[in-house]
Write an enzyme that holds these catalytic residues in place. Structure first.
Site, short mmCIF file in Angstrom:
data_model
loop_
_atom_site.label_atom_id
_atom_site.label_comp_id
_atom_site.label_asym_id
_atom_site.label_seq_id
_atom_site.Cartn_x
_atom_site.Cartn_y
_atom_site.Cartn_z
N SER A 45 0.65 -0.95 -0.03
CA SER A 45 -0.35 -0.13 0.19
C SER A 45 1.22 1.58 -0.27
CB SER A 45 -1.37 0.11 1.43
OG SER A 45 -1.10 1.18 0.89
N TYR A 98 -2.93 -0.74 10.06
CA TYR A 98 -2.15 -1.19 8.67
C TYR A 98 -1.32 -0.85 7.88
CZ TYR A 98 -3.72 -1.28 3.59
OH TYR A 98 -4.15 -1.58 2.38
#
Length: 341
Positions: free
Chosen positions: A143, A168
């Site tokens: 990501s 995350y």
């Protein structure tokens, strides 16, 4: 015919990639646990588009697509290492594309243990399965959030990513380090893909553009953080799948065989401009509530895709206006259909 394991096949990118790979002639086994992180009807709708029009999927049972004879789907929890090892042994996968994960920056603050299980434990299971049943290439989703609040822009793969600002992001950076270790120890060719704000039809309802569309059409307010002074490198989903398909045939060959690629449009857009384009295509005006910066968020993302272009000869190119129109067209049609059921 190469056989691909695609995890997270009922997810946003997984669905689009599955259809593209099937059109390309690959044999595909898709796995997804179909959790309720967001509306399960959306996941069921994606699977129906792939030829799996079932009301219920039995656990760990393979179903064959009614549209693509070389595609099958299994509902299963990837934390079950016994199931995963058995599936690898029986299927003899040539390639693995691991997209399954617990997404969302904000949710990682309120539900951290879900990220420990789904993003770390599951990825370790995938790595162990690839170690015990060697594959030609393991591609996995990272990501752009790993860049945190880096002030250097555009973001390049060589930048330091040691200061994540959300759990995350930390799990995604951990995945990159785990993959590098397994590439070094066992020679597994791994490619991590740092996706930049992916959007498009059949998207995720928890993402800002989708939430904005839902609120605007319902006449509700939208929450705009940092008073709208944010920028995002929005990347259309078809550009993501095109890049993925091209990378399949390019496993890393260096020592260790581990690579990281940015996949982004390379042109950040101010959030308020993005909202204005969404308003244009919806034909409605947003009622905005301007709020301070939210915990775990970053001010700007901007992908340097030089490395991707060097490897596969392309970079994402779909104009935002074109991509948003495609999303809005789908959104209006889909919810008109869903509301009549």
């Amino acid at each position: 015919m190469p056989h691909i394991l695609l995890t997270g096949m009922a997810g946003f990118i997984g669905f689009h990639l599955a259809k593209r790979l099937a059109d390309e002639g690959f044999a595909i086994t898709g796995i997804d646990n179909l959790n309720a992180y967001y509306d399960p009807r959306l996941k069921a709708g994606r699977l129906a588009e792939l030829g799996f029009d079932h009301q219920v999927f039995d656990e760990e049972t393979a179903y064959t697509s009614g549209l693509f004879p070389h595609m099958r789907f299994i509902k299963a929890d990837l934390s079950n290492i016994t199931f995963l090892d058995r599936t690898f042994a029986e299927s003899q996968f040539d390639l693995v594309i691991h997209l399954a994960a617990q997404p969302g920056i904000r949710a990682s603050i309120s539900k951290p243990y879900a990220y420990l299980k789904d993003n770390l434990e599951v990825f370790l299971n995938i790595l162990e399965a690839c170690r015990n049943h060697p594959v030609r290439h393991l591609i996995y989703a990272s990501s752009s959030s790993v860049y945190g609040s880096n002030s250097k822009l555009p973001n390049a793969e060589s930048d330091k990513v040691d200061h994540p600002v959300s759990l995350y992001a930390a799990t995604k950076r951990a995945n990159e380090l785990m993959a590098h270790a397994y590439s070094h120890l066992y020679g597994i060719p791994t490619s991590g893909l740092r996706f930049f704000t992916v959007y498009g039809p059949w998207g995720r309802p928890d993402m800002a553009y989708y939430r904005f569309a839902s609120a605007i059409t319902a006449g509700e307010t939208i929450e705009v953080y940092n008073n709208g002074q944010l920028e995002r490198d929005f990347t259309y989903v078809d550009d993501i799948t095109e890049s993925l398909c091209r990378l399949i045939g390019h496993p890393p060959v260096q020592n260790p065989p581990a690579a990281i690629y940015n996949i982004g449009k390379g042109s950040p857009v101010p959030l308020l401009k993005f909202i204005a384009l969404l308003e244009k295509h919806l034909g409605r005006t947003a009622r905005k509530v301007l709020l301070p910066m939210q915990q775990g968020d970053v001010y700007s993302t901007h992908a340097d895709c030089t490395k991707l272009e060097t490897m596969v000869g392309i970079v994402p190119e779909t104009p935002l206006d074109q991509g948003l129109k495609a999303f809005v067209d789908w959104f209006c049609q889909y919810y008109a259909v869903v509301e009549t059921r």
